[in-house]
Design a protein around this motif. Structure first.
Motif, short mmCIF file in Angstrom:
data_model
loop_
_atom_site.label_atom_id
_atom_site.label_comp_id
_atom_site.label_asym_id
_atom_site.label_seq_id
_atom_site.Cartn_x
_atom_site.Cartn_y
_atom_site.Cartn_z
N LEU A 171 11.84 -14.51 53.54
CA LEU A 171 11.67 -15.80 52.76
C LEU A 171 12.26 -17.01 53.46
O LEU A 171 11.60 -18.06 53.70
CB LEU A 171 12.19 -15.65 51.48
CG LEU A 171 12.04 -16.94 50.48
CD1 LEU A 171 10.67 -17.18 50.30
CD2 LEU A 171 12.78 -16.44 48.98
N ARG A 172 13.44 -16.81 53.99
CA ARG A 172 14.16 -17.89 54.63
C ARG A 172 13.32 -18.30 55.98
O ARG A 172 13.11 -19.34 56.13
CB ARG A 172 15.64 -17.66 55.07
CG ARG A 172 16.19 -18.69 55.34
CD ARG A 172 18.00 -18.26 55.70
NE ARG A 172 18.01 -17.29 56.80
CZ ARG A 172 19.15 -16.93 57.26
NH1 ARG A 172 20.34 -17.19 56.57
NH2 ARG A 172 19.38 -15.97 58.35
N ASP A 179 16.79 -0.16 48.61
CA ASP A 179 17.62 -1.33 48.31
C ASP A 179 17.83 -2.02 49.78
O ASP A 179 17.93 -3.31 50.07
CB ASP A 179 19.20 -1.02 48.28
CG ASP A 179 20.14 -2.03 47.79
OD1 ASP A 179 19.63 -2.79 46.63
OD2 ASP A 179 20.99 -2.50 48.37
N ILE A 235 11.95 0.78 45.06
CA ILE A 235 12.05 0.28 46.25
C ILE A 235 13.30 0.30 46.94
O ILE A 235 14.41 0.10 46.19
CB ILE A 235 11.74 -1.14 46.25
CG1 ILE A 235 10.44 -1.53 45.44
CG2 ILE A 235 11.81 -1.99 47.80
CD1 ILE A 235 9.23 -1.29 46.16
N PHE A 252 4.87 -3.99 48.03
CA PHE A 252 4.65 -4.84 46.94
C PHE A 252 3.22 -5.61 46.82
O PHE A 252 2.98 -5.84 45.93
CB PHE A 252 5.44 -6.02 47.34
CG PHE A 252 7.10 -5.68 47.31
CD1 PHE A 252 8.01 -5.46 46.13
CD2 PHE A 252 7.80 -5.50 48.45
CE1 PHE A 252 9.21 -5.15 46.25
CE2 PHE A 252 9.03 -5.23 48.76
CZ PHE A 252 9.90 -5.12 47.58
N VAL A 263 14.60 -4.30 49.79
CA VAL A 263 15.04 -5.56 49.05
C VAL A 263 15.87 -6.56 49.97
O VAL A 263 15.80 -7.81 49.83
CB VAL A 263 15.48 -5.13 47.87
CG1 VAL A 263 16.06 -6.33 46.87
CG2 VAL A 263 14.65 -4.33 46.98
N GLY A 264 16.84 -6.04 50.64
CA GLY A 264 17.83 -6.91 51.40
C GLY A 264 17.12 -7.60 52.53
O GLY A 264 17.62 -8.79 52.99
N PRO A 303 14.92 -11.49 51.41
CA PRO A 303 15.43 -12.65 51.32
C PRO A 303 15.33 -13.41 52.87
O PRO A 303 15.06 -14.90 53.27
CB PRO A 303 16.82 -12.79 50.98
CG PRO A 303 16.84 -11.35 50.14
CD PRO A 303 15.68 -10.52 50.76
N LEU A 304 15.35 -12.70 53.88
CA LEU A 304 15.29 -13.07 55.41
C LEU A 304 13.93 -13.52 55.68
O LEU A 304 13.79 -14.62 56.20
CB LEU A 304 15.78 -11.91 56.37
CG LEU A 304 17.38 -11.58 56.08
CD1 LEU A 304 17.70 -10.46 57.05
CD2 LEU A 304 18.30 -12.62 56.31
N ILE A 311 8.64 -11.94 43.63
CA ILE A 311 9.19 -10.59 43.83
C ILE A 311 10.65 -10.66 43.66
O ILE A 311 11.56 -9.81 43.06
CB ILE A 311 8.84 -9.92 45.18
CG1 ILE A 311 7.36 -9.64 45.35
CG2 ILE A 311 9.75 -8.56 45.45
CD1 ILE A 311 6.87 -9.31 46.86
N LEU A 312 11.31 -11.66 44.20
CA LEU A 312 12.85 -11.94 44.39
C LEU A 312 13.31 -12.49 43.08
O LEU A 312 14.64 -12.62 42.83
CB LEU A 312 13.35 -12.26 45.24
CG LEU A 312 13.29 -11.68 47.01
CD1 LEU A 312 13.49 -12.72 47.85
CD2 LEU A 312 14.17 -10.54 46.64
N HIS A 313 12.39 -13.01 42.28
CA HIS A 313 12.75 -13.79 40.75
C HIS A 313 13.45 -14.90 41.29
O HIS A 313 14.38 -15.23 40.48
CB HIS A 313 13.81 -12.64 40.09
CG HIS A 313 12.72 -11.46 39.58
ND1 HIS A 313 13.64 -10.23 39.74
CD2 HIS A 313 11.55 -11.20 39.26
CE1 HIS A 313 12.70 -9.40 39.17
NE2 HIS A 313 11.59 -9.86 39.03
N VAL A 314 13.09 -15.33 42.41
CA VAL A 314 13.62 -17.04 42.63
C VAL A 314 12.56 -18.01 42.42
O VAL A 314 12.73 -19.05 43.18
CB VAL A 314 14.63 -16.96 43.80
CG1 VAL A 314 15.80 -16.20 43.93
CG2 VAL A 314 13.46 -16.69 45.03
N GLU A 360 7.55 0.73 37.63
CA GLU A 360 7.88 0.38 38.93
C GLU A 360 8.32 1.31 39.90
O GLU A 360 9.20 1.94 39.84
CB GLU A 360 8.92 -0.91 38.91
CG GLU A 360 8.41 -2.25 38.67
CD GLU A 360 9.65 -3.28 39.00
OE1 GLU A 360 10.09 -3.46 40.12
OE2 GLU A 360 9.85 -3.89 37.95
#
Lengths: 218, 218
Positions: free
Chosen positions: B30-31, B20, B18, B67, B23-24, B27-28, B89-92, B15
């Motif tokens: 996604l929301r 950090d 990436i 990604f 990555v941070g 989630p924004l 990607i976020l494993h959710v 991999e």
DNA sequence: TAGATTGTTAATCGATTAACAATC
DNA sequence: TAGATTGTTAATCGATTAACAATC
């Protein structure tokens, strides 16, 4: 150009622009200094502080040097002195009244939280728009009717607020808070808020924090 | 060097690393995508997403391009598709069980919080060491005795936990969580935790957030 | 004095932005 | 086709680090 005008132009900027990322680290320094003071320590160094926080010593010295010279060569920093200086810089050498909007689980928990005292903050009032909640006790407070929010916050001169209402209502509440003169909002609702420039917003959303970590899990 | 060893060395990194900070932001994104989907929207663009979040369109495209290629020139991004990709990607795109340690006001509020479902998380258990709290109800849960924490968390295979105990107890709890196999900790206690590498920690401390804003107030 | 640590400068590193060919 | 927007490259910008003279 008149002499007056000229002198205005030549005036040094009253405050050097400090990067937001630097400001963001100061509260962490302050918190660590408090812990050290509570442990009875008198003096620390950029290296020790850095180790506690996982930040390089050079960065801590650089950050602090933006605001003045607070240390002594060969010795380090006097903990109580630096603590006071950071409080002044962050404007927490006074108490800011806070209004909480939303008396649900989170709002109630925050209203009862004991961690604000001596950190620059004091919860002053809590609002809700649910008639079943208005008038009930939450910690030391009686829940006020959100209908009177704007006037009450303005009358009290409150500039700091927390939003603990459902996501769907958060932007509406933010608009009212701005109208009431609030200039700093801590938002627990999982939505981005749109506010005029000059109003600061910070976000607390456990889901966002959790998703930042699951990326690294399998 | 044996051929096996060589081929290992020549193996491309599984991999790409990436940052950090990238990555941070995911989630924004996604929301916001979820919100758009809830509004009935089908398609969006890096520009629109950027405006909602106060992030430049270029940055969003750059982040996503780390990604894969998720958009179409001239059209933008299909909201549902990108949402699914980000979840992967976020494993959710699964649910992570969470253990909460500390059944005080904050812990109880989080245990009752409805916002975790469909976001990748599910509160599974809550612990406290206070005999007066053990056995009582908090939301849908019965508070468990913290004495059995390590075994219960390990037996359940839980990898994600929240710490909602007083600051003085947080490091001790963190040590136990690590022992139990937890690899992601959301810490509500106002202290920096020291954990082995490989264990992630995120912090939620309203005082820190508030102090970041009072700097800008007078 | 010798040892330690600051404040600061210059060098390095990394993140953001601007620009544009590709293409839907 | 004309207009829009992506993915990507190179340029810019900003933050972090390393190093060291100053000095307690």
């Amino acid at each position: 150009m008149t002499p007056e005008r000229l002198s205005e132009v030549n005036q040094p900027m009253t405050e050097k622009m400090i990067p937001d990322i630097v400001v963001g680290r100061l509260p962490l320094y302050l918190r660590s200094l408090r812990q050290m003071a509570a442990e009875g320590r008198q003096v620390t160094s950029s290296q020790e502080l850095g180790e506690r926080l996982g930040i390089s010593a050079a960065q801590i010295r650089k950050d602090l040097s933006q605001f003045g010279e607070f240390g002594k060569q060969g010795t380090g920093y006097h903990i109580k002195f630096l603590e006071e200086k950071l409080q002044e810089i962050l404007h927490v050498n006074r108490d800011w009244d806070i209004a909480i909007v939303g008396a649900g689980d989170i709002g109630s928990a925050v209203a009862r939280y004991k961690g604000f005292s001596h950190q620059g903050f004091c919860v002053a009032m809590i609002f809700d728009n649910d008639p079943k909640k208005v008038g009930t006790e939450v910690g030391d407070f009686i829940v006020k009717d959100a209908a009177n929010m704007v006037e009450e916050i303005r009358a009290a001169g409150i500039q700091v607020a927390m939003i603990t209402v459902p996501a769907s209502e958060a932007q509406g509440v933010a608009n009212k808070l701005v109208e009431a003169g609030v200039r700093a909002i801590l938002n627990y609702a999982p939505v981005n808020l749109s506010v005029p420039s000059g109003v600061r917003v910070q976000y607390i959303d456990p889901v966002i924090h959790l998703q930042r970590m699951t990326y690294y899990l399998e």
